[in-house]
Write a protein that holds these residues in place. Structure first.
Motif, PDB file in Angstrom:
ATOM      1  N   ILE A  58       0.860  -1.251   0.091  1.00  0.00           N
ATOM      2  CA  ILE A  58      -0.061  -0.023   0.087  1.00  0.00           C
ATOM      3  C   ILE A  58       0.910   1.325  -0.099  1.00  0.00           C
ATOM      4  O   ILE A  58       0.492   2.164  -0.306  1.00  0.00           O
ATOM      5  CB  ILE A  58      -0.940   0.151   1.316  1.00  0.00           C
ATOM      6  CG1 ILE A  58      -2.117   0.957   0.982  1.00  0.00           C
ATOM      7  CG2 ILE A  58      -0.156   0.351   2.589  1.00  0.00           C
ATOM      8  CD1 ILE A  58      -3.277   0.629   2.008  1.00  0.00           C
ATOM      9  N   SER A 135      -2.633   9.615  -3.059  1.00  0.00           N
ATOM     10  CA  SER A 135      -3.640   8.839  -3.670  1.00  0.00           C
ATOM     11  C   SER A 135      -4.847   8.859  -2.843  1.00  0.00           C
ATOM     12  O   SER A 135      -4.749   9.860  -1.927  1.00  0.00           O
ATOM     13  CB  SER A 135      -3.229   7.391  -3.501  1.00  0.00           C
ATOM     14  OG  SER A 135      -4.050   6.496  -4.507  1.00  0.00           O
ATOM     15  N   THR A 256      -1.044   0.055  -8.246  1.00  0.00           N
ATOM     16  CA  THR A 256      -1.317  -1.132  -7.233  1.00  0.00           C
ATOM     17  C   THR A 256      -2.825  -0.773  -7.167  1.00  0.00           C
ATOM     18  O   THR A 256      -3.411  -0.580  -6.090  1.00  0.00           O
ATOM     19  CB  THR A 256      -0.776  -0.832  -5.892  1.00  0.00           C
ATOM     20  OG1 THR A 256       0.535  -0.539  -6.084  1.00  0.00           O
ATOM     21  CG2 THR A 256      -0.794  -2.200  -5.362  1.00  0.00           C
TER      22      THR A 256
ATOM     23  N   GLU B  53       1.859   9.351   4.068  1.00  0.00           N
ATOM     24  CA  GLU B  53       1.126  10.321   2.774  1.00  0.00           C
ATOM     25  C   GLU B  53       1.436   9.459   1.460  1.00  0.00           C
ATOM     26  O   GLU B  53       0.621   9.943   0.801  1.00  0.00           O
ATOM     27  CB  GLU B  53       2.123  11.460   2.883  1.00  0.00           C
ATOM     28  CG  GLU B  53       1.731  12.818   3.246  1.00  0.00           C
ATOM     29  CD  GLU B  53       2.651  13.858   2.977  1.00  0.00           C
ATOM     30  OE1 GLU B  53       2.977  14.380   4.135  1.00  0.00           O
ATOM     31  OE2 GLU B  53       3.138  14.219   1.959  1.00  0.00           O
ATOM     32  N   ASP B  54       2.086   8.436   1.509  1.00  0.00           N
ATOM     33  CA  ASP B  54       2.594   7.564   0.189  1.00  0.00           C
ATOM     34  C   ASP B  54       1.403   6.556  -0.021  1.00  0.00           C
ATOM     35  O   ASP B  54       1.614   5.683  -0.725  1.00  0.00           O
ATOM     36  CB  ASP B  54       3.739   7.270  -0.069  1.00  0.00           C
ATOM     37  CG  ASP B  54       4.320   6.152   0.964  1.00  0.00           C
ATOM     38  OD1 ASP B  54       3.581   5.966   1.828  1.00  0.00           O
ATOM     39  OD2 ASP B  54       5.244   5.548   0.532  1.00  0.00           O
ATOM     40  N   TRP B  55       0.739   6.457   1.021  1.00  0.00           N
ATOM     41  CA  TRP B  55      -0.370   5.082   1.239  1.00  0.00           C
ATOM     42  C   TRP B  55      -1.398   5.419  -0.285  1.00  0.00           C
ATOM     43  O   TRP B  55      -1.729   6.468  -0.534  1.00  0.00           O
ATOM     44  CB  TRP B  55      -1.059   4.977   2.150  1.00  0.00           C
ATOM     45  CG  TRP B  55      -0.315   4.192   3.126  1.00  0.00           C
ATOM     46  CD1 TRP B  55       1.032   4.351   3.569  1.00  0.00           C
ATOM     47  CD2 TRP B  55      -0.783   3.543   4.353  1.00  0.00           C
ATOM     48  NE1 TRP B  55       1.366   3.480   4.436  1.00  0.00           N
ATOM     49  CE2 TRP B  55       0.278   3.099   5.139  1.00  0.00           C
ATOM     50  CE3 TRP B  55      -1.983   3.122   4.890  1.00  0.00           C
ATOM     51  CZ2 TRP B  55       0.148   2.286   6.408  1.00  0.00           C
ATOM     52  CZ3 TRP B  55      -2.183   2.618   6.088  1.00  0.00           C
ATOM     53  CH2 TRP B  55      -1.189   1.859   6.448  1.00  0.00           C
ATOM     54  N   GLY B  56      -1.737   4.118  -0.704  1.00  0.00           N
ATOM     55  CA  GLY B  56      -2.789   4.387  -1.610  1.00  0.00           C
ATOM     56  C   GLY B  56      -2.420   3.310  -2.895  1.00  0.00           C
ATOM     57  O   GLY B  56      -2.102   2.435  -2.626  1.00  0.00           O
ATOM     58  N   GLU B  57      -3.000   3.827  -4.077  1.00  0.00           N
ATOM     59  CA  GLU B  57      -3.276   3.051  -5.183  1.00  0.00           C
ATOM     60  C   GLU B  57      -1.637   3.112  -6.049  1.00  0.00           C
ATOM     61  O   GLU B  57      -1.637   2.861  -7.407  1.00  0.00           O
ATOM     62  CB  GLU B  57      -4.425   3.207  -5.938  1.00  0.00           C
ATOM     63  CG  GLU B  57      -5.693   2.883  -5.285  1.00  0.00           C
ATOM     64  CD  GLU B  57      -6.750   2.815  -6.198  1.00  0.00           C
ATOM     65  OE1 GLU B  57      -7.184   1.924  -6.744  1.00  0.00           O
ATOM     66  OE2 GLU B  57      -7.445   3.947  -6.243  1.00  0.00           O
TER      67      GLU B  57
END
Lengths: 284, 57
Positions: A58, A135, A256, B53-57
């Motif tokens: 993630i 994101s 992802t 901050e860099d979490w996601g898709e």
């Protein structure tokens, strides 16, 4: 065939991917990336990750660096490092889409706060400011006039990270209160949905409460989805597009891809299609 | 498999089919934990990573 699914936060998607990969005959293992350690000054063939790795971390930077390390050790990773880097940074994605002549919203980069207002005025208000990396609609803001824009800039300038002192500005596309999300697995669209913005928000991200509804893509949409996926290098991707007055515009490609929202609106297992593609990428 | 929340002492129920790495949260205080180990039918928890901050898709 051994497949490793790397994660750093185990979600429904990773478990579904493991289950479907196993149903397709693969020996699929879920591996937590957080405790992994690598001596990167020593190059060896890493066999413990099997024939192919599906990268599902993630954290963008963990994904990026771990993928690069694994590739250096001869491991086949979905998605590869270059695809991850291109999709994980909005500046790079836009550069690639523009070069491939894929319709995308008008975008400007200001390399300092001095020129942000000028860039916005060239495009016309309202403008959307997006972080280079980020994101779920986080830190994405809309400035409806110069005053609002300068307030956002003032706040950004207070942040310590120098990347916040450069600005990615995009036109606010006149669109219905929805966008399109296509989950691509190789040369197949595994699912395609509309994402509707939740009440009291203009952003459509499912992570922000956006709702999904199945969509059968027409020829124009299918073509633009595949062109965008190919432009960034292909693989397992989430291509996001908007319906503008001039036709579809691709505004993002996700490396992802989260698909719980798309799965809720569609029949047929998205995880099965992704797993089948990943198995096909196993090192022979 | 049940355990106690380290933050508020409430009971946290962990599904029987839980696996290492899975996230469970305390229904009372909302703190998230990651299943660190399952030994003899007992789950050991550790605090889950918080959103970056860099979490996601």
């Amino acid at each position: 065939m051994k497949l490793t699914i790397l994660f750093d936060r185990l979600r429904w998607e990773e478990k579904a991917l493991q289950k479907e990969a196993q149903a397709l005959g693969a020996n699929a293992a879920l591996v937590d990336a957080k405790p992994l350690v690598f001596e990167i000054s020593r190059v060896r063939r890493a066999r413990e990750f099997g024939d192919v790795v599906l990268q599902r971390c993630i954290s963008f930077y963990r994904t990026l660096y771990l993928t690069r390390i694994l590739e250096n050790l001869g491991v086949s990773v979905v998605n590869p490092y270059l695809v991850t880097e291109s999709c994980g940074n909005k500046l790079l994605t836009t550069l690639i889409l523009a070069k491939a002549k894929i319709p995308t919203p008008r975008t400007m980069i200001s390399l300092s706060s001095d020129t942000v207002a000028e860039s916005a005025q060239k495009m016309g208000f309202p403008v959307v400011l997006k972080p280079f990396v980020g994101s779920w609609g986080r830190m994405v803001s809309i400035a409806r006039d110069k005053e609002a824009l300068l307030s956002i800039v003032e706040l950004r300038e207070e942040l310590q990270n120098p990347i916040e002192h450069m600005y990615y500005l995009q036109e606010f596309v006149k669109r219905p209160p929805r966008d399109v999300r296509a989950v691509v697995a190789g040369d197949e669209i595994a699912a395609c949905v509309y994402r509707y913005a939740p009440e009291d928000d203009w952003r459509t991200n499912v992570a922000r409460g956006g709702l999904t509804k199945a969509l059968k893509p027409n020829k124009e949409l299918r073509e633009i989805i595949f062109r965008a996926a190919d432009a960034v290098g292909g693989g397992v991707l989430g291509v996001d597009a908007m319906e503008s007055e001039e036709g579809y515009l691709v505004h993002e490609v996700n490396n992802t891809v989260e698909f719980a929202g798309a799965q809720a609106a569609t029949s047929g297992s998205i995880a099965r299609k992704i797993a089948a593609y990943v198995i096909s990428r196993a090192r022979k | 498999m049940d355990t106690k929340c380290a933050e508020c002492d409430a009971q946290i129920s962990i599904p029987d089919d839980a696996i290492v790495g899975e996230i469970v949260s305390c229904k009372d205080c909302g703190v998230e934990y990651e299943v660190a180990e399952i030994k003899n039918g007992t789950a050991m928890l550790k605090p889950a990573e918080t959103i970056e901050e860099d979490w996601g898709e």
